[in-house]
Design a protein around this motif. Structure first.
Motif, PDB file in Angstrom:
ATOM      1  N   LEU A 136      28.298  27.688   6.523  1.00 40.16           N
ATOM      2  CA  LEU A 136      29.271  28.663   7.009  1.00 40.16           C
ATOM      3  C   LEU A 136      28.640  30.038   7.220  1.00 40.16           C
ATOM      4  N   SER A 137      27.723  30.412   6.320  1.00 39.52           N
ATOM      5  CA  SER A 137      27.104  31.736   6.444  1.00 39.52           C
ATOM      6  C   SER A 137      26.137  31.810   7.621  1.00 39.52           C
ATOM      7  N   ALA A 190      26.555  29.809  10.450  1.00 40.69           N
ATOM      8  CA  ALA A 190      27.268  29.406  11.665  1.00 40.69           C
ATOM      9  C   ALA A 190      27.433  30.529  12.697  1.00 40.69           C
ATOM     10  N   PRO A 191      27.734  31.781  12.286  1.00 38.08           N
ATOM     11  CA  PRO A 191      27.894  32.845  13.291  1.00 38.08           C
ATOM     12  C   PRO A 191      26.659  33.074  14.156  1.00 38.08           C
ATOM     13  N   SER A 192      25.499  32.663  13.689  1.00 31.48           N
ATOM     14  CA  SER A 192      24.270  32.843  14.463  1.00 31.48           C
ATOM     15  C   SER A 192      24.147  31.836  15.598  1.00 31.48           C
ATOM     16  N   LYS A 225      26.911  30.632  17.575  1.00 32.97           N
ATOM     17  CA  LYS A 225      28.170  30.555  18.316  1.00 32.97           C
ATOM     18  C   LYS A 225      27.962  30.071  19.741  1.00 32.97           C
ATOM     19  N   GLN A 226      26.778  30.345  20.289  1.00 39.71           N
ATOM     20  CA  GLN A 226      26.514  29.977  21.670  1.00 39.71           C
ATOM     21  C   GLN A 226      26.195  28.495  21.822  1.00 39.71           C
ATOM     22  N   ASN A 276      25.751  22.392  16.225  1.00 40.06           N
ATOM     23  CA  ASN A 276      26.004  23.047  14.951  1.00 40.06           C
ATOM     24  C   ASN A 276      26.097  22.046  13.815  1.00 40.06           C
ATOM     25  N   ARG A 322      16.719  35.827   9.928  1.00 46.17           N
ATOM     26  CA  ARG A 322      17.860  36.547  10.504  1.00 46.17           C
ATOM     27  C   ARG A 322      17.861  38.017  10.068  1.00 46.17           C
ATOM     28  N   THR A 356      18.993  37.695  14.604  1.00 47.87           N
ATOM     29  CA  THR A 356      19.460  36.559  15.393  1.00 47.87           C
ATOM     30  C   THR A 356      18.618  35.332  15.067  1.00 47.87           C
TER      31      THR A 356
END
Length: 235
Positions: A91-92, A94-96, A98-99, A105, A124, A129
């Protein structure tokens, strides 16, 4: 004028960035193979455990519970609880990604380990990124290395009855310490004390919770509590 533009990391870059952790993977995987043979598992069964579970702590626990005659349902439940932390790690990160697609994922999360998570978080922090190809290179290298090491340990396991005497049991701890140091070095000085305090809170939480909870549950509960503190106190 110094450029702050970062080129996207490739699959090969991920392979290279995984190399510093491979000594730990190989030694711990080798030790698991030895323990697996001592637990009366076949080489093929050890291969399947590393292929399908792919979690060092859970695989060692599996062998211990198997030797104790624990029911299969209890072994499955314990393995699930021990590995719950992987949901938090995924979860931590995952935002990296999104594309990337949902299936990609799932792939990143499925092969994520404590060590690859530590390397990814360090990367990161440095570049703000992450590249999907880089993550694949990191994860696949670690995955294949773990499987090969487990099989090698199983093959020669009959000649190593006591892996602790070789210091193999400390390799995982040493690798975690190295990853922690690398991560702290990449954090801006303005935030360093914040993270040091969180590490202290984690130690206190573990000490308190382990007095009345099993160690694997104490790790999960401590992680949730300290992660919540970290989010609320982040500036």
């Amino acid at each position: 004028m110094t450029s702050h533009i970062h080129t996207e990391k490739t699959f090969l870059d991920g392979v290279k960035d995984c190399l510093p952790t491979l000594i730990g993977y190989l030694s711990i995987g080798f030790a698991f193979g030895v323990v697996g043979i001592a637990s009366h598992l076949s080489i093929f069964e050890i291969f399947l455990l590393s292929l399908l579970i792919y979690a060092g702590a859970a695989q060692f626990i599996f062998c211990s519970l198997l030797m104790a005659g624990t029911p299969a349902s209890a072994i499955i439940l314990t393995t699930f609880i021990v590995n719950l932390r992987h949901f938090l790690m995924s979860l931590s990160l995952a935002p990296s990604f999104k594309q990337d697609s949902f299936m990609k994922n799932i792939g990143y999360g499925t092969l994520l380990t404590d060590e690859t998570y530590g390397v990814a978080m360090t990367m990161r922090a440095r570049q703000q990124t992450l590249s999907g190809r880089w993550m694949d290179g990191l994860n696949v290298t670690a995955y294949i290395s773990w499987i090969i090491a487990s099989i090698a340990g199983a093959i020669v396991g009959k000649w190593i009855p006591n892996p602790e005497s070789w210091g193999l049991d400390f390799a995982l701890t040493a690798m975690f310490v190295a990853l922690l140091i690398l991560n702290l070095q990449s954090i801006p000085k303005s935030k360093l004390m914040h993270y040091v305090r969180l590490i202290l809170y984690m130690g206190i939480a573990m000490f308190v919770l382990m007095s009345f909870l099993p160690s694997h549950l104490a790790v999960l509960a401590s992680t949730l509590v300290v992660a919540a503190i970290g989010v609320m106190t982040e500036k």
